[in-house]
Design a protein around this motif. Sequence first.
Motif, PDB file in Angstrom:
ATOM      1  N   UNK A 143      12.238  11.749  11.088  1.00 16.52           N
ATOM      2  CA  UNK A 143      10.469  10.547  11.585  1.00 16.52           C
ATOM      3  C   UNK A 143      11.017   9.182  10.681  1.00 16.52           C
ATOM      4  N   UNK A 182      16.699   9.355   5.880  1.00 18.62           N
ATOM      5  CA  UNK A 182      15.972  10.094   5.398  1.00 18.62           C
ATOM      6  C   UNK A 182      15.342  11.454   5.683  1.00 18.62           C
ATOM      7  N   UNK A 230      13.183  14.859   6.376  1.00 18.97           N
ATOM      8  CA  UNK A 230      12.819  16.345   5.407  1.00 18.97           C
ATOM      9  C   UNK A 230      12.463  17.984   6.696  1.00 18.97           C
ATOM     10  N   UNK A 267      15.265  18.681   1.768  1.00 23.33           N
ATOM     11  CA  UNK A 267      14.339  17.519   2.932  1.00 23.33           C
ATOM     12  C   UNK A 267      16.745  17.430   2.274  1.00 23.33           C
TER      13      UNK A 267
END
Lengths: 112, 458
Positions: B342, B368, B370, B379
């Motif tokens: 995302x 990064x 999650x 995460x």
Amino acid sequence: MADGIEVAKVGDIADGEGLKVSRIRTGTLDDIAVFNDGGAFFALDDTCSHEEASLSQGWVEDGTVECPLHAACFSLKDGAVLSLPATKGVAAHRVEIVGDAIVVHPAADRLA
Amino acid sequence: MSLAPGGRVVVIGGGLAGVSLAEALRAGGHGGPIAIVDREPAFTDRPPLSKAAFVDDAPIEELALLTPDRIAELGIDARHGRNAVALDAAARTVELDDGTVLPADAIVLATGGRARRLAFPGGDSPLVHTLRTYADARAIRAAAAPGARILVVGAGLIGAELASSLRAVGADVVLVDPHPVPLVPAVGGRIAGILHAMHAAHGVDVRVGGIAALEDGEHAGQADAPSRPLASRPGSADGARTPGQEDERPPLRSPGSAPVPAPGRRATAVLNDGGRIEVDAVVLGVGILPGTELAEAAGLEVDDGIVVDARFRTSVAGVYAIGDVARPRAVDGSLPRRDEHWEAARLDGEALAAILLGQEPAPRGAGWWWSDRYGVHVEGVGRMDGDGEIVLREPVDAGGGYPVAFLLAGGRLAGAVSIDEPNAVRAARRLIDQGVPVTATLLADPSSSLRDLLRAAR
């Protein structure tokens, strides 16, 4: 509420940390998160505007707090949303340091 | 090449990458026309589709990346529910399925992807779902009445989240994956084991393997009856879709010809170990195929994604690609796998906006991501496989909490994953991006503050 609510002592919230103050104590619609960002204190509505998460648990840095769930970023100064996935800001409350006390003045439109 | 002040931008795809680009262009002062062409009824944020929005039956408006007011405020020409059917790179125009031709100075392909399907007998049955769009999520939710039994194929992020959400709405779930413990490369063995064990702890029937066939429900349990695969959906030959064409979702049984459904489940799923499971629906969570059809037809270089350089330029001038569909070529000429997370899509949009505005994009740090399931928040940042040593930080309270896993390589952090300990990953992310030296001893010590390590490095 003109006198504000003493929520903690300055030493109670370490730099980079937040403290959740119950709405029962503040008389507000949401709990209030109080933050220490490099010695400056700020207060916002505690619940992220995206999903159910406590901003008091967020990552505090450079005048912002990142939501602990999805890292939506909010301005500590005025609660404005700075990044997705949140699309709305959160309410900000005025903070006053009186001696060593952190005093929050809840925003009038957020009183329960 | 930066965009002229009045330059026209046409973005194909109104997911996170495309919307982030448009917002960042406006934030950066771009005053020219911006159109976003998107097949969905709203510019939809997708992560909640397998999580909270699924369980809460959230209306699509709640998943909108931009409200209608915000779209108007930004002056975005929003073409909801439209497909781009042709891209003329030389003329720099985009043609829509309603015949509109949009001229552009910059064309941005933010087409994402579509859910991968698997080829097996009965695989084209309307009982077999995938999850990519809001409509997909609603169809799965409709199949997941309390007591319905759903087979989820694939226990990666989407499959695992969906299994959790299906349990939350009262469905029985069977989860099958070829790996006894999935996601080890993504999160390391220890965390992968903890996460996978949550499925069984929440009543999911966890299997190892894959799906071999889906057979008609009327024959379920009749050993002497010849089993036959379920009828195909019309026009759903895999890979034959035109760009943007949505799957037809016919009724489960055509009216008139439908016999009274036999009591019991709608179909029998056959696993590749021969196991037979009576199910009401199957959901495939086996990844995506990048939405490259338009790019291919326009003659752009495509290789499991639209090949771009570090500045999101495709092989054709004036045409860019960002988000899940983009496959940036590394400086050494190699083509690493696409990043489908995302935040990467959001950062792609913001970075391309800077480039089009003639600015340097912000440096990109470690990736990064999650995942939310069974009431826990996972995460991660950076990588958890490849060179290096996995270091575990055990929870202070041995009776509760989860370890944080780090990948330490060459005296620096390369990755971290946590469960319900997001600030460990937020700190790790900064330690990685700033190249702060760390030791295994410090990382493993739950009383050492990662934040203090960061502060000391400042």
